[in-house]
Design an enzyme around this catalytic site. Sequence first.
Site, PDB file in Angstrom:
ATOM      1  N   HIS A 190       0.816  -1.212   0.000  1.00  0.00           N
ATOM      2  CA  HIS A 190       0.000   0.000   0.000  1.00  0.00           C
ATOM      3  C   HIS A 190       0.854   1.268   0.000  1.00  0.00           C
ATOM      4  O   HIS A 190       0.436   2.299  -0.495  1.00  0.00           O
ATOM      5  CB  HIS A 190      -1.012  -0.031   1.141  1.00  0.00           C
ATOM      6  CG  HIS A 190      -2.124  -0.979   0.851  1.00  0.00           C
ATOM      7  ND1 HIS A 190      -2.142  -2.253   1.329  1.00  0.00           N
ATOM      8  CD2 HIS A 190      -3.204  -0.854   0.050  1.00  0.00           C
ATOM      9  CE1 HIS A 190      -3.208  -2.878   0.859  1.00  0.00           C
ATOM     10  NE2 HIS A 190      -3.875  -2.050   0.078  1.00  0.00           N
ATOM     11  N   ARG A 297     -10.501   3.983  -1.507  1.00  0.00           N
ATOM     12  CA  ARG A 297      -9.973   3.194  -0.373  1.00  0.00           C
ATOM     13  C   ARG A 297     -10.212   3.968   0.917  1.00  0.00           C
ATOM     14  O   ARG A 297      -9.317   4.655   1.420  1.00  0.00           O
ATOM     15  CB  ARG A 297      -8.484   2.931  -0.570  1.00  0.00           C
ATOM     16  CG  ARG A 297      -8.139   1.959  -1.687  1.00  0.00           C
ATOM     17  CD  ARG A 297      -6.624   1.735  -1.717  1.00  0.00           C
ATOM     18  NE  ARG A 297      -6.252   0.566  -2.479  1.00  0.00           N
ATOM     19  CZ  ARG A 297      -5.785   0.595  -3.728  1.00  0.00           C
ATOM     20  NH1 ARG A 297      -5.654   1.748  -4.352  1.00  0.00           N
ATOM     21  NH2 ARG A 297      -5.459  -0.512  -4.348  1.00  0.00           N
ATOM     22  N   ARG A 333     -15.440   1.923  -1.288  1.00  0.00           N
ATOM     23  CA  ARG A 333     -15.166   0.613  -0.704  1.00  0.00           C
ATOM     24  C   ARG A 333     -15.225   0.702   0.818  1.00  0.00           C
ATOM     25  O   ARG A 333     -14.667   1.623   1.414  1.00  0.00           O
ATOM     26  CB  ARG A 333     -13.770   0.122  -1.118  1.00  0.00           C
ATOM     27  CG  ARG A 333     -13.472  -1.240  -0.495  1.00  0.00           C
ATOM     28  CD  ARG A 333     -12.204  -1.822  -1.004  1.00  0.00           C
ATOM     29  NE  ARG A 333     -11.024  -1.187  -0.425  1.00  0.00           N
ATOM     30  CZ  ARG A 333      -9.781  -1.552  -0.724  1.00  0.00           C
ATOM     31  NH1 ARG A 333      -9.577  -2.511  -1.600  1.00  0.00           N
ATOM     32  NH2 ARG A 333      -8.758  -0.944  -0.169  1.00  0.00           N
ATOM     33  N   GLU A 432     -10.981 -10.934  -4.938  1.00  0.00           N
ATOM     34  CA  GLU A 432      -9.539 -10.885  -4.670  1.00  0.00           C
ATOM     35  C   GLU A 432      -9.025 -12.123  -3.953  1.00  0.00           C
ATOM     36  O   GLU A 432      -7.892 -12.159  -3.486  1.00  0.00           O
ATOM     37  CB  GLU A 432      -9.140  -9.607  -3.938  1.00  0.00           C
ATOM     38  CG  GLU A 432     -10.085  -9.095  -2.901  1.00  0.00           C
ATOM     39  CD  GLU A 432      -9.738  -7.688  -2.395  1.00  0.00           C
ATOM     40  OE1 GLU A 432      -8.743  -7.099  -2.821  1.00  0.00           O
ATOM     41  OE2 GLU A 432     -10.481  -7.197  -1.546  1.00  0.00           O
ATOM     42  N   ASN A 455      -4.256  -7.116  -6.866  1.00  0.00           N
ATOM     43  CA  ASN A 455      -3.127  -7.094  -5.928  1.00  0.00           C
ATOM     44  C   ASN A 455      -3.240  -8.242  -4.937  1.00  0.00           C
ATOM     45  O   ASN A 455      -2.286  -8.964  -4.669  1.00  0.00           O
ATOM     46  CB  ASN A 455      -3.088  -5.766  -5.161  1.00  0.00           C
ATOM     47  CG  ASN A 455      -3.108  -4.580  -6.085  1.00  0.00           C
ATOM     48  OD1 ASN A 455      -2.695  -4.678  -7.225  1.00  0.00           O
ATOM     49  ND2 ASN A 455      -3.622  -3.456  -5.609  1.00  0.00           N
ATOM     50  N   ASP A 456      -4.428  -8.376  -4.391  1.00  0.00           N
ATOM     51  CA  ASP A 456      -4.627  -9.466  -3.443  1.00  0.00           C
ATOM     52  C   ASP A 456      -4.843 -10.800  -4.144  1.00  0.00           C
ATOM     53  O   ASP A 456      -4.440 -11.837  -3.636  1.00  0.00           O
ATOM     54  CB  ASP A 456      -5.811  -9.161  -2.517  1.00  0.00           C
ATOM     55  CG  ASP A 456      -5.393  -8.221  -1.404  1.00  0.00           C
ATOM     56  OD1 ASP A 456      -4.339  -8.469  -0.804  1.00  0.00           O
ATOM     57  OD2 ASP A 456      -6.102  -7.232  -1.160  1.00  0.00           O
ATOM     58  N   ARG A 466       2.431  -9.630  -0.495  1.00  0.00           N
ATOM     59  CA  ARG A 466       2.685  -8.489  -1.386  1.00  0.00           C
ATOM     60  C   ARG A 466       3.570  -7.423  -0.757  1.00  0.00           C
ATOM     61  O   ARG A 466       4.037  -6.515  -1.435  1.00  0.00           O
ATOM     62  CB  ARG A 466       1.356  -7.879  -1.871  1.00  0.00           C
ATOM     63  CG  ARG A 466       0.508  -7.332  -0.760  1.00  0.00           C
ATOM     64  CD  ARG A 466      -0.928  -7.075  -1.210  1.00  0.00           C
ATOM     65  NE  ARG A 466      -1.150  -5.721  -1.651  1.00  0.00           N
ATOM     66  CZ  ARG A 466      -2.346  -5.159  -1.784  1.00  0.00           C
ATOM     67  NH1 ARG A 466      -3.449  -5.860  -1.523  1.00  0.00           N
ATOM     68  NH2 ARG A 466      -2.479  -3.931  -2.190  1.00  0.00           N
ATOM     69  N   CYS A 503      -9.697  -3.305 -10.511  1.00  0.00           N
ATOM     70  CA  CYS A 503      -9.244  -2.098  -9.808  1.00  0.00           C
ATOM     71  C   CYS A 503      -7.895  -2.314  -9.128  1.00  0.00           C
ATOM     72  O   CYS A 503      -7.404  -1.437  -8.440  1.00  0.00           O
ATOM     73  CB  CYS A 503     -10.284  -1.611  -8.805  1.00  0.00           C
ATOM     74  SG  CYS A 503     -10.559  -2.752  -7.449  1.00  0.00           S
TER      75      CYS A 503
END
Length: 572
Positions: A190, A297, A333, A432, A455-456, A466, A503
């Site tokens: 992040h 986010r 989200r 995800e 990403n996840d 990650r 996304c």
Amino acid sequence: MHGVAAAPGIAIARAQLVSHATLEVAHYDIAADQVPAELARFDAALATVRSEFEALHERMKGSDAPAEFGAFLDVHWMILTDVQLTNEPKRVIEAQHCNAEWAVTQKMRELVEQFEQFEDAYLRERAHDVVQVVERIVKALMGRPSALPLINPKHATALVAHDISPADAIHFKESAFAAFVTDVGGATSHTAIVARSLGIPAVVALHNARSLIREAEQVIIDGDNGLVIVNPDEHVLTEYMLKQDGQRLDRQKLKRLVSTRAVTLDGAAVDLNANIELPSDSKACLENGADGVGLFRTEFLFMHRDDLPSEDEQFEAYKAAVEGLQGRPVTIRTFDLGADKRMPGLGDRPSDNPALGLRAIRLCLAEPKLFMTQLRAILRASAFGRVRILVPMLANAHEIAQTLGFLARAKAELVAQKIAYDHDVEIGGMIEIPAAVLSLSYFIEHLDFLSIGTNDLIQYTLAIDRTDDAVAHMYDPLHPAVLKLIAQAIRAANKSKTPIAVCGEMAGELRLTRLLLGFGLRNFSMHPAQLLTIKQRILTSNIPECEALANRILRSDDPDSIAASLARLNAL
Ligand code: PEP
Ligand code: MG
């Protein structure tokens, strides 16, 4: 120095080191008659650091540095003026007849230990601030007062740290920092995501940056190639200045596309949305021609504080984002807290596997009050524009049913209280976790839209943390398993006419645009700075050609042949 490229671009800057290291100082005895002189030396060092802070405070007043820097400085000031650091070291000098550097670092160790005992994570993290302040005092003692490059408006500053937490990174939004460099971290941590959203280059996983780069040294950060060049010679500097100019020119040219619709050569329209962290990011969305916000986010709004945001406070933030987007849809989200985005007192218990623990929707369902407060706030904001609700990390039917139950309850409460909200507000789920892809029909049946968090999805498919630089090289968006899961989700959603977006960071990766188009993706959401680059690629793409090579890639499990087909796709 070679690291992992985390955010593109080139910066030529002066390094500012952020220390987390425990100080190593000499320890020597002094004669009894030298004690007064040693005390005076210590006082003089404190005075030097105090005046450094005062000068910095003054400089900040005139600059447009965000208020957070003030808060940051206030914490340091409080530490600097605390008797534990102003008087206690003197008692040590008097009692032990030792040098001032040694006395102050001894006290620092005690203080750090006390901070580390705190249950509150925010306070625990302040141990770093204690170390930073003591480092300044020691520098002053050694006749090397700090250069104070912090937000120096005269030259660009690159932040060099062992690590930067997402909470700290978000603090640097709109700051004058020109780049981030860290020893640890992965490209989709992040912290890296925030750097990308700031539009500044970042290189992570450098391992030794913190110890090899000296304060105020000139550095070139090449975020495209994951390179940091320390003390460049004239020749290299000129070369990078030219590159930087070229990139600036390219960006200006791209601006011409702001109001052009993203349509492929064969006429397929593509939605290009933005990922944001703060309501103020809406400006960047409009400047880069976003069709809306595909991922807000929200957890970033509320980091760096030790209480939970009230419903009204959240409502104001969501409403600000909705109004900022001027009628475009905003996908909000629900909190994705936990794992690397910690919030004091919330799901903050130690865990050996935080990414597999009480994170995102799991945490929200375990903390119903927190979840209801957020749902009510989002619903209230929906009366002011087009709001969609997106739920992170859904894995099973039970979580979907529970989430929908909470949403129904929040709506019923608002109805009973006669508070306005959009009764047609859509609710979507993030895809995800591989389990979600493999049981997608339930998601399709019960949710209005889907958004793939690559990403996840990569992290959980490949079992690669990650945020861990030790395995960053294995974090591979092109792994055939990852590609198959993404294509499968997009195709299933398209077949049932359920809107689906990507996304995760893959959506903003230029080399993957045509591949995703070929999988059937027509909705991308990415950091605003990347939107026009991706739009340009879409404008020059042809769907049947993309589909043909995407299918070939999907049929292969061989990384070399996948890479070769991708190269062909991008050369079209
Ligand atoms: C993702 O996982 O791809 C995603 C978009 O969510 P985040 O990066 O915030 O975990
Ligand atoms: Mg995610």
